[in-house]
Design a protein around this motif. Sequence first.
Motif, mmCIF file in Angstrom:
data_model
loop_
_atom_site.group_PDB
_atom_site.id
_atom_site.type_symbol
_atom_site.label_atom_id
_atom_site.label_comp_id
_atom_site.label_asym_id
_atom_site.label_seq_id
_atom_site.Cartn_x
_atom_site.Cartn_y
_atom_site.Cartn_z
ATOM 1 N N THR A 83 -11.171 -8.657 -5.586
ATOM 2 C CA THR A 83 -10.972 -7.637 -6.610
ATOM 3 C C THR A 83 -10.453 -6.359 -5.968
ATOM 4 O O THR A 83 -10.475 -6.204 -4.740
ATOM 5 C CB THR A 83 -12.273 -7.318 -7.360
ATOM 6 O OG1 THR A 83 -13.250 -6.837 -6.418
ATOM 7 C CG2 THR A 83 -12.837 -8.533 -8.063
ATOM 8 N N ASN B 143 -12.526 -15.937 -15.948
ATOM 9 C CA ASN B 143 -12.451 -14.635 -16.595
ATOM 10 C C ASN B 143 -11.543 -13.772 -15.725
ATOM 11 O O ASN B 143 -11.880 -13.467 -14.580
ATOM 12 C CB ASN B 143 -13.827 -14.000 -16.747
ATOM 13 C CG ASN B 143 -13.815 -12.819 -17.697
ATOM 14 O OD1 ASN B 143 -12.874 -12.041 -17.721
ATOM 15 N ND2 ASN B 143 -14.870 -12.681 -18.484
ATOM 16 N N ALA B 144 -10.386 -13.396 -16.259
ATOM 17 C CA ALA B 144 -9.392 -12.683 -15.446
ATOM 18 C C ALA B 144 -9.681 -11.197 -15.312
ATOM 19 O O ALA B 144 -9.126 -10.548 -14.423
ATOM 20 C CB ALA B 144 -8.000 -12.875 -16.048
ATOM 21 N N LEU B 145 -10.541 -10.641 -16.180
ATOM 22 C CA LEU B 145 -10.724 -9.188 -16.204
ATOM 23 C C LEU B 145 -12.151 -8.734 -15.946
ATOM 24 O O LEU B 145 -12.374 -7.540 -15.762
ATOM 25 C CB LEU B 145 -10.267 -8.623 -17.555
ATOM 26 C CG LEU B 145 -8.778 -8.730 -17.886
ATOM 27 C CD1 LEU B 145 -8.508 -8.128 -19.254
ATOM 28 C CD2 LEU B 145 -7.932 -8.036 -16.831
ATOM 29 N N ALA B 146 -13.121 -9.629 -15.953
ATOM 30 C CA ALA B 146 -14.514 -9.192 -15.886
ATOM 31 C C ALA B 146 -15.346 -10.111 -15.007
ATOM 32 O O ALA B 146 -15.141 -11.326 -14.981
ATOM 33 C CB ALA B 146 -15.114 -9.129 -17.290
ATOM 34 N N ARG C 145 -14.987 -11.943 -11.163
ATOM 35 C CA ARG C 145 -13.736 -12.235 -11.866
ATOM 36 C C ARG C 145 -12.797 -13.038 -10.975
ATOM 37 O O ARG C 145 -12.873 -12.964 -9.750
ATOM 38 C CB ARG C 145 -13.059 -10.941 -12.297
ATOM 39 C CG ARG C 145 -12.475 -10.144 -11.143
ATOM 40 C CD ARG C 145 -12.310 -8.700 -11.490
ATOM 41 N NE ARG C 145 -13.599 -8.115 -11.835
ATOM 42 C CZ ARG C 145 -13.757 -7.025 -12.569
ATOM 43 N NH1 ARG C 145 -12.720 -6.382 -13.036
ATOM 44 N NH2 ARG C 145 -14.972 -6.573 -12.832
ATOM 45 N N THR C 146 -11.951 -13.785 -11.618
ATOM 46 C CA THR C 146 -10.941 -14.665 -11.011
ATOM 47 C C THR C 146 -11.509 -15.944 -10.409
ATOM 48 O O THR C 146 -10.737 -16.824 -10.038
ATOM 49 C CB THR C 146 -10.055 -13.979 -9.946
ATOM 50 O OG1 THR C 146 -10.726 -13.939 -8.695
ATOM 51 C CG2 THR C 146 -9.625 -12.581 -10.369
ATOM 52 N N PHE D 26 -16.708 -5.181 -16.862
ATOM 53 C CA PHE D 26 -15.295 -4.907 -16.607
ATOM 54 C C PHE D 26 -15.091 -4.090 -15.334
ATOM 55 O O PHE D 26 -14.014 -3.542 -15.102
ATOM 56 C CB PHE D 26 -14.673 -4.239 -17.830
ATOM 57 C CG PHE D 26 -14.709 -5.148 -19.035
ATOM 58 C CD1 PHE D 26 -13.807 -6.194 -19.152
ATOM 59 C CD2 PHE D 26 -15.683 -4.995 -20.005
ATOM 60 C CE1 PHE D 26 -13.859 -7.049 -20.233
ATOM 61 C CE2 PHE D 26 -15.748 -5.854 -21.091
ATOM 62 C CZ PHE D 26 -14.828 -6.891 -21.210
ATOM 63 N N SER D 27 -16.123 -4.020 -14.522
ATOM 64 C CA SER D 27 -16.041 -3.484 -13.164
ATOM 65 C C SER D 27 -16.845 -4.423 -12.279
ATOM 66 O O SER D 27 -17.660 -5.205 -12.778
ATOM 67 C CB SER D 27 -16.616 -2.058 -13.104
ATOM 68 O OG SER D 27 -17.973 -2.064 -13.526
ATOM 69 N N LYS E 179 -8.566 -13.418 -21.154
ATOM 70 C CA LYS E 179 -7.909 -12.156 -20.850
ATOM 71 C C LYS E 179 -7.462 -11.490 -22.148
ATOM 72 O O LYS E 179 -6.814 -12.122 -22.987
ATOM 73 C CB LYS E 179 -6.698 -12.384 -19.933
ATOM 74 C CG LYS E 179 -6.031 -11.096 -19.459
ATOM 75 C CD LYS E 179 -4.937 -11.383 -18.429
ATOM 76 C CE LYS E 179 -4.326 -10.076 -17.921
ATOM 77 N NZ LYS E 179 -3.259 -10.318 -16.924
ATOM 78 N N GLU E 180 -7.851 -10.218 -22.314
ATOM 79 C CA GLU E 180 -7.383 -9.380 -23.428
ATOM 80 C C GLU E 180 -7.561 -10.050 -24.796
ATOM 81 O O GLU E 180 -6.658 -10.064 -25.627
ATOM 82 C CB GLU E 180 -5.911 -9.009 -23.212
ATOM 83 C CG GLU E 180 -5.637 -8.161 -21.983
ATOM 84 C CD GLU E 180 -6.143 -6.729 -22.112
ATOM 85 O OE1 GLU E 180 -6.655 -6.361 -23.191
ATOM 86 O OE2 GLU E 180 -6.032 -5.976 -21.139
#
Length: 401
Positions: free
Chosen positions: A33, A119-122, A154-155, A175-176, A224-225
């Motif tokens: 990340t 999960n691409a963002l979280a 994430r990822t 989300f961080s 994602k989104e």
Amino acid sequence: MSYYHRLGQIPRKRHTQFRQPDGSLYSEQLVGTLGFHGVSSLLYHRHAPTQIKCVGEPRPYGAKLLKDRPLQPEHLRTLARTSTGGDYLAARQTILGNADVTMSICNPTERRMSYYYKNALADEVIFVHEGRGELWSQLGKVQFEPGDYVVVPRTVIHQLHFAEGPVRLLIIESFSPVETCRRYRNHFGQLLEHSPYCERDIRPPGELILDETAEGDYLLQVKKEGYLHQLTYAHSPFDVVGWDGYFYPYAFSIHDFEPITGRLHQPPPVHQTFEGHNYVICSFVPRLFDYHPLAIPAPYNHSNVDSDEVLYYVAGNFMSRRGVDLASFTWHPSGIPHGPHPGTVEASLGKKKTHELAVMVDTFRPLYLTETAVQYIDPRYPMSWNPDFVPDPPRSADMMD
């Protein structure tokens, strides 16, 4: 923050030739990340992890936040909902959220995932209330059981495999990056002596998945989104023969959290377990009460004017609340005071210990209920601090004295 770990076969130096038995090169992949500034791990695949065979239509996947509800404390009773759907993704129901963090319940009935998930963002923290099984990922297998926090950065591509029996999960989406508490770490990242847990309590992956070698159709669903994106790859994402680094999923048991106690009532930060941007996760565990002769074990009323407080009740009797079930959420938003229910302060006097077990999430930006959460609302809860209020009896013997 995780510590350095390695598993399987890796070359002595990074980014150097590392050949398979047939003479071809293994394919390196750096996962992590925060660009090249955060923690990362270096993976070695049998096949390039980029071989997309086809791309499907994305599916909407997300919750609608309700921003027009009255400002009031809420009690959400989810105990009766023993199943929330089929597989691990279909069964998720988001209850509360904001731009920093979401909280969902997930009671799946299907034991295995027929696809891979990322999960691409979280980051995701899976608290296992009921059930046991294994998390599989490119980085190996992590076993879990009731009381475990399973932290999935994430990822990381993964699957959850559940054993027979009921499954009840609390999923916190961050989300961080999810980290251990900064005040418990030295400048090298090592957990200090006064930390309520240490590296020995963190369980990293212990076994690689070495049998997914055949070419085929491997469906990966990427969140994602507000969508689940459908990507089919030619080879399994689990075709990793080795890796090393600081970036991997791990488990940590709430039962390994060692409580901090004192002569007088300790404030909520002593229960902190993880932190992210604008929120913290805390663990309330069985512990001795305050031991000053005039101590009041019940918490004092407080107005966390810049913090929303959510408690998820796991087991035991939470001494400052009445009529709260196992698997309930209580949410006390910033802007109004909250504290113990009538009668609980006097009842706490002289008590020596508590057997409560709960997960708390404090956020520093306002939370919002979702449309899905409305079905679980206890409409009487906002008035439950009135002296003549008679609470409904808890629906589980685990939450009774």
